[in-house]
Scaffold this motif. Structure first.
Motif, PDB file in Angstrom:
ATOM      1  N   UNK A  85       0.829  -1.212   0.000  1.00 60.29           N
ATOM      2  CA  UNK A  85       0.000   0.000   0.000  1.00 60.29           C
ATOM      3  C   UNK A  85       0.860   1.257   0.000  1.00 60.29           C
ATOM      4  N   UNK A  86       1.935   1.255   0.775  1.00 61.99           N
ATOM      5  CA  UNK A  86       2.807   2.441   0.826  1.00 61.99           C
ATOM      6  C   UNK A  86       3.507   2.646  -0.520  1.00 61.99           C
ATOM      7  N   UNK A  87       3.923   1.575  -1.151  1.00 60.22           N
ATOM      8  CA  UNK A  87       4.542   1.694  -2.466  1.00 60.22           C
ATOM      9  C   UNK A  87       3.519   2.194  -3.478  1.00 60.22           C
ATOM     10  N   UNK A  88       2.303   1.681  -3.390  1.00 57.20           N
ATOM     11  CA  UNK A  88       1.246   2.067  -4.339  1.00 57.20           C
ATOM     12  C   UNK A  88       0.921   3.557  -4.274  1.00 57.20           C
ATOM     13  N   UNK A  89       0.960   4.141  -3.089  1.00 57.04           N
ATOM     14  CA  UNK A  89       0.592   5.560  -2.953  1.00 57.04           C
ATOM     15  C   UNK A  89       1.797   6.491  -2.946  1.00 57.04           C
ATOM     16  N   UNK A  90       2.977   5.952  -3.168  1.00 57.86           N
ATOM     17  CA  UNK A  90       4.187   6.767  -3.094  1.00 57.86           C
ATOM     18  C   UNK A  90       4.156   8.011  -3.984  1.00 57.86           C
ATOM     19  N   UNK A  91       3.647   7.943  -5.214  1.00 60.45           N
ATOM     20  CA  UNK A  91       3.604   9.167  -6.021  1.00 60.45           C
ATOM     21  C   UNK A  91       2.717  10.264  -5.410  1.00 60.45           C
ATOM     22  N   UNK A  92       1.806   9.877  -4.543  1.00 56.20           N
ATOM     23  CA  UNK A  92       0.897  10.839  -3.901  1.00 56.20           C
ATOM     24  C   UNK A  92       1.112  10.860  -2.395  1.00 56.20           C
ATOM     25  N   UNK A  93       2.355  10.682  -1.963  1.00 56.35           N
ATOM     26  CA  UNK A  93       2.661  10.562  -0.536  1.00 56.35           C
ATOM     27  C   UNK A  93       2.148  11.739   0.275  1.00 56.35           C
ATOM     28  N   UNK A  94       2.141  12.934  -0.305  1.00 53.77           N
ATOM     29  CA  UNK A  94       1.708  14.123   0.440  1.00 53.77           C
ATOM     30  C   UNK A  94       0.230  14.070   0.811  1.00 53.77           C
ATOM     31  N   UNK A  95      -0.544  13.285   0.081  1.00 48.91           N
ATOM     32  CA  UNK A  95      -1.990  13.211   0.297  1.00 48.91           C
ATOM     33  C   UNK A  95      -2.399  12.092   1.247  1.00 48.91           C
ATOM     34  N   UNK A  96      -1.421  11.377   1.791  1.00 45.22           N
ATOM     35  CA  UNK A  96      -1.745  10.214   2.607  1.00 45.22           C
ATOM     36  C   UNK A  96      -1.244  10.376   4.040  1.00 45.22           C
ATOM     37  N   UNK A  97      -1.706   9.494   4.877  1.00 49.70           N
ATOM     38  CA  UNK A  97      -1.220   9.425   6.250  1.00 49.70           C
ATOM     39  C   UNK A  97      -0.279   8.251   6.451  1.00 49.70           C
ATOM     40  N   UNK A  98       0.231   7.682   5.364  1.00 49.49           N
ATOM     41  CA  UNK A  98       1.080   6.498   5.436  1.00 49.49           C
ATOM     42  C   UNK A  98       2.513   6.771   5.889  1.00 49.49           C
ATOM     43  N   UNK A  99       2.959   8.002   5.815  1.00 49.27           N
ATOM     44  CA  UNK A  99       4.380   8.280   5.998  1.00 49.27           C
ATOM     45  C   UNK A  99       4.632   9.168   7.208  1.00 49.27           C
ATOM     46  N   UNK A 100       5.690   8.834   7.923  1.00 44.66           N
ATOM     47  CA  UNK A 100       6.073   9.585   9.117  1.00 44.66           C
ATOM     48  C   UNK A 100       6.619  10.961   8.721  1.00 44.66           C
ATOM     49  N   UNK A 101       6.799  11.804   9.725  1.00 40.77           N
ATOM     50  CA  UNK A 101       7.356  13.134   9.488  1.00 40.77           C
ATOM     51  C   UNK A 101       8.762  13.034   8.879  1.00 40.77           C
ATOM     52  N   UNK A 102       9.563  12.111   9.368  1.00 45.27           N
ATOM     53  CA  UNK A 102      10.910  11.910   8.823  1.00 45.27           C
ATOM     54  C   UNK A 102      10.840  11.453   7.371  1.00 45.27           C
ATOM     55  N   UNK A 103       9.978  10.492   7.091  1.00 42.94           N
ATOM     56  CA  UNK A 103       9.829  10.003   5.724  1.00 42.94           C
ATOM     57  C   UNK A 103       9.360  11.107   4.791  1.00 42.94           C
TER      58      UNK A 103
END
Length: 153
Positions: free
Chosen positions: A73-91
């Protein structure tokens, strides 16, 4: 495909390619010393390859990330990472910095983008992310220029 076969520049000049591999190893070691998660390192490689459209590197690093335990799921949404809650502040800081480094011709690394990274990442992490992006951009250019094949098999 009917296009003329390209020179594989890595094989044509193996010393240069070996130097790039050594630089990559040094950049990954720097990332580890800086405390960057190995999964984040793979995500940064994937993101650079998405931006550059490098199918060979995308396939390789997606497989590597999945083997290391990254979630599809994280790989799938990577191009839209800014629109998701999948990634930490560091990421998120590392992804933003990686993107602006990769797109350096579109406005350089602005003070705002650098400042956003510096608000979250240590100097050691900023440097490590910059080296990872630099190396991955180089690998993408080698693979794209040489037209590394990506077959459906």
């Amino acid at each position: 495909m009917t296009e003329k076969q390209r020179v594989n520049i890595g094989k044509q000049h193996p010393a240069s390619y070996k130097a790039l591999i050594a630089l990559s190893a040094a950049a990954e070691e720097s990332a580890a010393v800086a405390g960057l998660d190995p999964l984040l390192v793979e995500l940064l490689k994937i993101r650079v390859s998405q931006i550059n459209g490098c199918a060979f590197c995308l396939r390789m690093h997606t497989r590597d990330a999945l083997k290391r335990g990254e979630k599809s799921d994280r790989i799938a949404v990577l191009p839209a990472w800014e629109e998701t809650g999948y990634f930490s502040e560091t990421e998120r800081a590392a992804l933003r910095l990686t993107e602006v480094i990769t797109r350096v011709s579109q406005g350089h690394v602005s003070d705002d983008d650098y400042g956003a990274a510096a608000a979250v990442l240590t100097e050691e992490q900023i440097s490590a992310v910059a080296w990872l992006a630099t190396v991955m951009n180089a690998f993408n250019r080698v693979a794209i220029t040489s037209r590394y094949s990506v077959d459906g098999g």
